[in-house]
Design a protein around this motif. Structure first.
Motif, PDB file in Angstrom:
ATOM      1  N   SER A  42       3.582  -0.427  -1.341  1.00  0.00           N
ATOM      2  CA  SER A  42       4.088  -1.699  -0.796  1.00  0.00           C
ATOM      3  C   SER A  42       5.109  -2.353  -1.720  1.00  0.00           C
ATOM      4  N   SER A  78      -0.741  -0.164   7.044  1.00  0.00           N
ATOM      5  CA  SER A  78      -0.336  -0.199   5.634  1.00  0.00           C
ATOM      6  C   SER A  78      -0.611   1.114   4.905  1.00  0.00           C
ATOM      7  N   HIS A  83       5.634  -1.889   6.343  1.00  0.00           N
ATOM      8  CA  HIS A  83       5.849  -0.835   5.354  1.00  0.00           C
ATOM      9  C   HIS A  83       7.151  -0.074   5.573  1.00  0.00           C
TER      10      HIS A  83
HETATM   11  N1  DSN Z   1      -0.829  -4.865   2.682  1.00  0.00           N
HETATM   12  C1  DSN Z   1      -0.779  -4.650   1.265  1.00  0.00           C
HETATM   13  C2  DSN Z   1      -0.272  -3.289   0.937  1.00  0.00           C
HETATM   14  O1  DSN Z   1       0.109  -2.565   1.843  1.00  0.00           O
HETATM   15  O2  DSN Z   1      -0.284  -2.923  -0.233  1.00  0.00           O
HETATM   16  C3  DSN Z   1       0.077  -5.682   0.614  1.00  0.00           C
HETATM   17  O3  DSN Z   1       1.270  -5.841   1.262  1.00  0.00           O
END
Ligand code: DSN
Length: 417
Positions: free
Chosen positions: A32, A173, A201
Motif C-alpha cells: 500500500s 487490499s 490499490h
Molecule cells: N488497507 C491498508 C493496506 O492495504 O495496507 C492500508 O491502506
C-alpha cells in the motif's frame, strides 16, 4: 525542506531524519506504499493548509474560497480526464472515507451490501466486523474459490440473487489478480444492485492503462491516492453523472467536513503526473517486477496465492517453508526488506500471526529497481525463510540488502527532504 523545524523542534526534526534514513536504506515492499515525489511534499505543506472551506466550488460555507474553487475544479477536470469518468470528488481524506462517502450517498441503515471477505483480500471498510460500518449496514461476505484462489463469481452471483443487496462492493487490499468488472457489473444489474469498485490499490495501474479500468462498469469507483497512484495520503471518488449529486451530498455534509486543501493540491499535481509517459513506464515496470518476483519466489520453493500476479501485489503462502507471516515479516524487517504479514485465503492462523506475507513492487519500481534486482531480492527472501532466526544469516542478508539498495537513491541528492 524542514529548515525551520530543524531549529524550532530539533527532537521532531531528528525523528523525520531517522525515518528518511530508514526509507533510504531499506527495500520498501509494503503493497500500500509508494514514495512521495518532492512536489507532493511541497504541496502537502503549502499555504492551502491555512484555508478552511466546506461545500463545493461556487457554493461554499466560508468566504475567501475563490482560489480553492479554481483548484478543486482543476483537480476534478484532471481526474475525470485521466480516468474517463463523468464525475469526480476529491474531498475524501483517504480510501476509507471515500467508501464512507458512497455508503452515505446510497445506503440507509440496515441496507444490505455484498463485500469481499477481509481474510480473502477485501478491506475492513467492505464489511469487516471490526469496522463500525458493519453496525449500520447488513454486510454479506463473498470470497475466493478454494482451488483457484480467484474470486468465486458463482458464489457472488448466487448471493446477489438470494440476498438482493442494494450495493455490491468489488476490489480489495490483497488481491493479486485482475477482477472481471464486466461480470460483476452484470451480476449487479441482474440483482438490481449498484456497483462500487474500490480501486485503492490499483489506481495507478488503471491510470496508466496497464490493467483494465473499472470506471466503465461501476456506478462508483473509490480510491486512496497514495498506493500505486503514487500521490499524497488522501482519497477520491469517481461516479456516473446520474449519481453526482447524491455522491457529493454523501461526502459533504454526509460524511466529511472541511476539505484538506493542501492535500487536494497535491492530488491535483498527481493527476497531471499520472498522465505522463514517465508514470506509465513506472507502472509497466511495477507489473514486470511483480511477475519476476512470482517467478523467482516460486523457483525458491514459495507458493504464490492465486497462481501469480497481474498487479503490484504478490501474496505468498509460507506454509511450504514452515514459517508464519509474523516470523518472516520480522526477520525481513531486520534484514532491511519491509513487507507485511497477511492472511491467506482459508488461513488457519490468527490475523496477528498469519500464514502469509503481502509484497508490493510499487516503491522499488519508483526507485528504479528492475528484474535483475528482483532476482536478488527473491534470493534474499529465500535465505531469510530458510533461517529466520539465525542471526549470522540475517546479518549477512542485511549487508547484501544494503548494498543492493544503495545504488538506487530514494531522492536525488539536491532535493533530499
Ligand atoms: N488497507 C491498508 C493496506 O492495504 O495496507 C492500508 O491502506
Amino acid at each position: 525542506m524542514l529548515s525551520k523545524t530543524r531549529i524550532s523542534d530539533p527532537e521532531l526534526y531528528g525523528l523525520v531524519c531517522e525515518e528518511l534514513d530508514r526509507q533510504e536504506h531499506n527495500i520498501e515492499m509494503i503493497a500500500s506504499e509508494s514514495t512521495a515525489a518532492v512536489e507532493l511534499m511541497e504541496l502537502s505543506g503549502c499555504v492551502f493548509t491555512s484555508k478552511t472551506t466546506e461545500g463545493y466550488p461556487g457554493a461554499r460555507f466560508q468566504a475567501g474560497s475563490q482560489v480553492a474553487d479554481k483548484m478543486e475544479q482543476l483537480g476534478n477536470a484532471r481526474a475525470r480526464a485521466l480516468y474517463g469518468a463523468e464525475h469526480a470528488n476529491l474531498q475524501p481524506y483517504s480510501g476509507s472515507t471515500a467508501n464512507y462517502g458512497v455508503y452515505a450517498a446510497v445506503l440507509e441503515p440496515g441496507d444490505r451490501v455484498l463485500g469481499m471477505r477481509l481474510d480473502h483480500g477485501g478491506h475492513l471498510t467492505h464489511g469487516g466486523s471490526a469496522n463500525f460500518m458493519s453496525k449500520f449496514y447488513d454486510f454479506i461476505p463473498y470470497g475466493l474459490n478454494r482451488e483457484t484462489e480467484l474470486i468465486d463469481y458463482e458464489e457472488l452471483e448466487r448471493l446477489a440473487h438470494e440476498r438482493r443487496p442494494k450495493l455490491i462492493v468489488a476490489g480489495g487490499s490483497a488481491y493479486p489478480r485482475l477482477i472481471d468488472y464486466g461480470r460483476i457489473a452484470g451480476i449487479a444489474r441482474s440483482a438490481g444492485a449498484l456497483l462500487m469498485v474500490d480501486m485503492a490499490h490499483i489506481a495507478g495501474l488503471v491510470a496508466a492503462k496497464v490493467i483494465p479500468s473499472p470506471v466503465p462498469h461501476a456506478d462508483f469507483v473509490t480510491s486512496s491516492t497514495t498506493k500505486t497512484l503514487c500521490g499524497p495520503r488522501g482519497g477520491m471518488i469517481l461516479c456516473r453523472a446520474e449519481h453526482a449529486k447524491a455522491l457529493d451530498r454523501g461526502v459533504f455534509p454526509g460524511s466529511l467536513s472541511s476539505i484538506h486543501l493542501n492535500i487536494m493540491a497535491a492530488k491535483v499535481w498527481m493527476f497531471q503526473y499520472a498522465a505522463s509517459d514517465a508514470f506509465r513506464a513506472t507502472m509497466e515496470q511495477v507489473v514486470r517486477n511483480s511477475r519476476a518476483l512470482v517467478g523467482e519466489l516460486t523457483r525458491h520453493g514459495f507458493r504464490v496465492i492465486g497462481g501469480g500476479s497481474d498487479n503490484h501485489i504478490v501474496l505468498v503462502d509460507l506454509r511450504s517453508k514452515k514459517i508464519t507471516g509474523k516470523l518472516f515479516q520480522d526477520a525481513l524487517e531486520y534484514v532491511g526488506i519491509t513487507v507485511n504479514k497477511n492472511m491467506i485465503p482459508f488461513d488457519a492462523e490468527k490475523p496477528s500471526v498469519t500464514s502469509g506475507v503481502r509484497i508490493g513492487t510499487t516503491a522499488v519500481s519508483q526507485r528504479g529497481l528492475k528484474e535483475p534486482e528482483i532476482v536478488r531480492i527473491a534470493e534474499l527472501m529465500a535465505r531469510v525463510a530458510d533461517a529466520p532466526e539465525d542471526r549470522a544469516v540475517l546479518d549477512a542478508c542485511r549487508a547484501d540488502a544494503r548494498v543492493l539498495i544503495a545504488d538506487f537513491p530514494l531522492y536525488p541528492a539536491e532535493c533530499a527532504p
